[in-house]
Each structure stands twice: as structure tokens, then as C-alpha cells.
Design an enzyme around this catalytic site. Sequence first.
Site, mmCIF file in Angstrom:
data_model
loop_
_atom_site.group_PDB
_atom_site.id
_atom_site.type_symbol
_atom_site.label_atom_id
_atom_site.label_comp_id
_atom_site.label_asym_id
_atom_site.label_seq_id
_atom_site.Cartn_x
_atom_site.Cartn_y
_atom_site.Cartn_z
ATOM 1 N N GLU A 225 30.181 34.502 26.020
ATOM 2 C CA GLU A 225 30.296 33.317 25.153
ATOM 3 C C GLU A 225 31.209 32.354 25.877
ATOM 4 O OE1 GLU A 225 28.486 32.955 22.605
ATOM 5 O OE2 GLU A 225 28.098 34.885 21.658
ATOM 6 N N CYS A 259 35.448 25.808 21.010
ATOM 7 C CA CYS A 259 34.285 25.718 21.897
ATOM 8 C C CYS A 259 33.221 24.781 21.352
ATOM 9 C CB CYS A 259 33.714 27.112 22.137
ATOM 10 S SG CYS A 259 33.363 27.998 20.625
HETATM 11 P P1 NAD Z 1 39.792 31.905 30.069
HETATM 12 O O1 NAD Z 1 38.472 32.071 30.674
HETATM 13 O O2 NAD Z 1 40.865 31.286 30.872
HETATM 14 O O3 NAD Z 1 40.373 33.327 29.610
HETATM 15 C C1 NAD Z 1 39.705 34.151 28.705
HETATM 16 C C2 NAD Z 1 40.126 35.600 28.932
HETATM 17 O O4 NAD Z 1 39.678 36.027 30.212
HETATM 18 C C3 NAD Z 1 41.629 35.834 28.918
HETATM 19 O O5 NAD Z 1 41.880 37.048 28.257
HETATM 20 C C4 NAD Z 1 41.975 35.949 30.387
HETATM 21 O O6 NAD Z 1 43.119 36.713 30.683
HETATM 22 C C5 NAD Z 1 40.738 36.656 30.932
HETATM 23 N N1 NAD Z 1 40.477 36.469 32.365
HETATM 24 C C6 NAD Z 1 40.828 35.413 33.143
HETATM 25 N N2 NAD Z 1 40.320 35.583 34.394
HETATM 26 C C7 NAD Z 1 39.642 36.758 34.392
HETATM 27 C C8 NAD Z 1 38.868 37.459 35.368
HETATM 28 N N3 NAD Z 1 38.699 36.975 36.590
HETATM 29 N N4 NAD Z 1 38.269 38.615 35.010
HETATM 30 C C9 NAD Z 1 38.391 39.100 33.752
HETATM 31 N N5 NAD Z 1 39.133 38.478 32.791
HETATM 32 C C10 NAD Z 1 39.729 37.323 33.101
HETATM 33 O O7 NAD Z 1 39.556 31.103 28.717
HETATM 34 P P2 NAD Z 1 40.640 30.603 27.658
HETATM 35 O O8 NAD Z 1 41.383 29.439 28.228
HETATM 36 O O9 NAD Z 1 41.411 31.746 27.123
HETATM 37 O O10 NAD Z 1 39.693 30.079 26.462
HETATM 38 C C11 NAD Z 1 39.154 28.797 26.396
HETATM 39 C C12 NAD Z 1 37.687 28.807 26.794
HETATM 40 O O11 NAD Z 1 36.964 29.712 25.974
HETATM 41 C C13 NAD Z 1 37.002 27.464 26.608
HETATM 42 O O12 NAD Z 1 36.161 27.206 27.707
HETATM 43 C C14 NAD Z 1 36.173 27.656 25.341
HETATM 44 O O13 NAD Z 1 35.063 26.801 25.222
HETATM 45 C C15 NAD Z 1 35.787 29.090 25.474
HETATM 46 N N6 NAD Z 1 35.409 29.659 24.180
HETATM 47 C C16 NAD Z 1 34.082 29.914 23.928
HETATM 48 C C17 NAD Z 1 33.684 30.412 22.695
HETATM 49 C C18 NAD Z 1 32.244 30.689 22.387
HETATM 50 O O14 NAD Z 1 31.962 31.307 21.375
HETATM 51 N N7 NAD Z 1 31.300 30.255 23.215
HETATM 52 C C19 NAD Z 1 34.646 30.669 21.717
HETATM 53 C C20 NAD Z 1 35.989 30.411 21.998
HETATM 54 C C21 NAD Z 1 36.358 29.912 23.242
#
Ligand code: NAD
Length: 446
Positions: A225, A259
Site C-alpha cells: 500500500e 495517503c
Molecule cells: P516509509 O516508506 O518511509 O516507511 C514506512 C515503513 O517502512 C517504516 O516502518 C520504515 O522504518 C520502514 N522502512 C524504511 N525503509 C525500509 C526498507 N528499505 N525495507 C523495509 N522497511 C523499510 O513511509 P512513511 O514516511 O512512514 O509513511 C508515509 C508514506 O506512506 C506516504 O507515501 C503515504 O502515502 C504512504 N501511505 C500509504 C497508505 C496506503 O494505504 N496506500 C496508507 C498510509 C500511508
Amino acid sequence: MSKSIQSFNPSNGELLGEVNSASRDEVVQTIRQSKSAQKVWKKLPINERVRTIIRAYQHLDQYADSLSELLAREMGKDIRRATGEATGAIYMGQHYAEEAHRALNTRKLSGSTELQYRPLGVVGVISPWNYPVMMANNLIVPALVAGNSVILKPSEETPLIAEAFFGELQKHLPEGVLTILHGDRETGEALVEGDIQMIAFTGSKATGQDIMRRAASKVKRLVMELGGKDPMIVMRDANLEQAARFAVAGSFENSGQMCTSIERIYVDDRIAEKFEQRVTEIANMYQIGPWDMPNVNIGPIINATQHGKIVEQLKDAQQKGATFLLGGIEQPDRYIRPTVITGMTPEMKLETEETFGPVVAITRYSNIDDAIERANASEYGLGAVVFGNQGANEVADELDAGMVGINQGQGGSGDAPWVGAKQSGLGYHGSVDGHRQFAQVKVVSK
Ligand code: NAD
């Protein structure tokens, strides 16, 4: 030596607490324990697993107030919204458990063939900070109902609420069935590369792509997502008041850190002036402030990096000729004041990159086909919205998005899946179909 992760109140920088970050070795060890627990969990009949999960959520009810407060303090959203998320997650946990139960029952096909939904093994759930409870919750429940064990890696921005909510839930499930591993990117990478069978991820597109690369060698199952850049089209015969209210609410919800935030608005130029005026009046009523200040509806931005990105987009828009109807490039630390911009163009980052802040970004159109083309020009395709009467259904039909709202938000009814098109995701969750993605389909002919 293991690292620790500190958590701060985003409205004032106050240290709220810390957790231990899991090392690579600890990740491997946890996966081993999770695997053993799964072997027992999967043998329970599905109705027993569902009963256990529902009871576990019922225990959370008594902590709803303290969980809501911690969520508000750590993530920054006001207490009303935090309460909505925490209590909503307690309710949804039970609702999803029941719905997933229905989804995952064995189905009889023709002849003597049946279709079974079998567990995959260990599922890694990796979650973001913007809805730190709800996003993880939505993926954990179907995974558990399907007979998998789950390892949750919450965001390093909001570890305390994850620990409080899912740590409590965990106490009421058999040991090892749900485990929490804290950490940042490195811990996430170790989990993805570990001996797990599925990754259910919510977060940015860039992280999603990295996860897909790492998961490819073992063809691990994925539900991704990812980000969004939702457009809203306002047609000439739209109910102007309704459209203006939705435009502001949709752009400012969760301080724009959502999002499915409305990120781009295309308005018919015959009604544009009135629309912009009304949007500005409504936006002007919003107040920034910390979670516990009465009447606050825009909280702080989660961290300085994210704050910097929003200001950078505002500066870029100004340099490229946009007009500020409200707000501006001068912003306080930690907050973005309610901002309304018109004259957005495709050259601006505001039109192409996820903003994730409380900004209403407007542009005018004279031809509906141009508006549709620009709405669809994004790499993302999560939600989209159209306000109008004559021809609104046809416009909705043309929009490349997983969820489209006509004269309303994109979310749909309670039994609809949450789904993105294009680069907003891969697979989806929620609903009978969504829950089935957390299981291996097995065809058995007797
Ligand atoms: P992010 O991608 O920076 O981090 C999300 C998670 O991934 C965190 O727990 C982080 O520690 C982990 N992570 C980071 N790098 C990683 C890697 N290489 N391998 C595995 N895990 C890793 O996102 P964020 O800043 O926490 O959230 C915001 C983003 O999430 C926005 O782009 C938003 O649109 C999206 N979002 C999407 C939905 C949806 O339903 N489509 C819902 C909520 C948020």
C-alpha cells in the site's frame, strides 16, 4: 550492542520514551520463534483463531483513552482524531476478524474439487507513522485469521503507540503469534530478507520498491500500500459549497499527512473564482496547534525532514508563478499553516510529488478532457474525486484510480477494499477479496 530509538512529541520536541532497536541477529531469532508459534497456531480451527483474536481486541477496550492520548502525543494528531483511530482500530480488529473468517472458509467447486485458503507462514507487517495503529491493524488481522504468525515492524517515528497497542494485544494471543520488532530501515530490511513468506507493507513508493527488490529472490508474497497524489475535479455544475468544504477537509485531514489526501484540484474556470474564494474562507477557519489544544484541527508535521519537503514544494510553486491565497513560504517550525494556492502547473513539484502537508493546491481548466488528462498524468493512482452533476459519472469512469468518489470521498462502503492503481500499490487489503491475499490458495480434488 543494540541501538535504541527515541520518540519525540512532534509539536514541541519533548522526549516521550525509547525502545530497543532489533539487530539483524535478533530479527533472525524472532523469525525462528515466530515460525514455531505458527506451526501450532495454524492447527487451530479457524473459528477458534477468530474467537481468540476477537477476545484479544475486547481486552483493549479498557485502555482506549490512554491509547488515544499516547497516539495523539506521539504522532501529533488532535485528541478527537486520535480517539477515532484508536477506538476505530479496536472495532475494526473485531470486524475484520469476522469478515476474514467468512472470506477464508474452504469453498466447494464443481465435482469433488475444493478451494482452500491455507496459511503462508510468517508474515512481516511493516507500517508507517501517519496512522500508526490503523495501518498495521488492517494487515495484521487477516494475516492472523489465515493462520499465519505476524512480525510487526512499526515506524521508528511512532514506536511507543505501536508497543502499547499491539503489545497489549499480543498478551492475549498465544506466545509468538504476534511479535513486535522495533527499528528503522535496517531492521525492516533484515525482516524482508529473513525467512518469512509474505510482506504486507504500507509506506512510501521508494521503500516499497526496495522491498520488492529484496523480496524477489524468494518470490515472497507481497501486499504493498504505497503513496498517492489524489486529484479532485470540480465541474461547472457542482454544488459549490459542498465541493469547497470537501476540498479543504480532504486536503487538511491529518494535517495533509494522509495517503488519500486531496493533493491537486482542477476546477472549471467558469466557477473558479467563487470556488477559490470559498475554499480560502473555509481554510482560514482551521487552526494549527498541539494535540490537546481545544479546536485544533491541524497538528504538527511529523519531523523536520518532512516539514522541509513541504516548504520546498511551496517555494518551488512560488518561483514557478503560483499565487498564495492563504499561507505562504514563511512557515513556523514544526507546523504548516493552512495554505491555499492557485495557479498550480505541471512543472511544479506540487502537481507531481506527494506533498503530505495541509495545502490546498488549485488550478483552473477550460476543457474537461485536459482536466482528466492532468488528473491521470500522475504515477500514482490511489484515490480520485469528482464533484459535479451532468457528466460526472463519465468523468469518474475515465479516472485511473483504485477508488473514486462522485460528490463524496473515495473510501466507499465498509465492505469495500482499500486499493490503489498504478504505482500506488500492488495487491490490496480490506473486504472479502482483500483478506484472501493473506492466504495461499490451494486446490484439492478428492
Ligand atoms: P516509509 O516508506 O518511509 O516507511 C514506512 C515503513 O517502512 C517504516 O516502518 C520504515 O522504518 C520502514 N522502512 C524504511 N525503509 C525500509 C526498507 N528499505 N525495507 C523495509 N522497511 C523499510 O513511509 P512513511 O514516511 O512512514 O509513511 C508515509 C508514506 O506512506 C506516504 O507515501 C503515504 O502515502 C504512504 N501511505 C500509504 C497508505 C496506503 O494505504 N496506500 C496508507 C498510509 C500511508
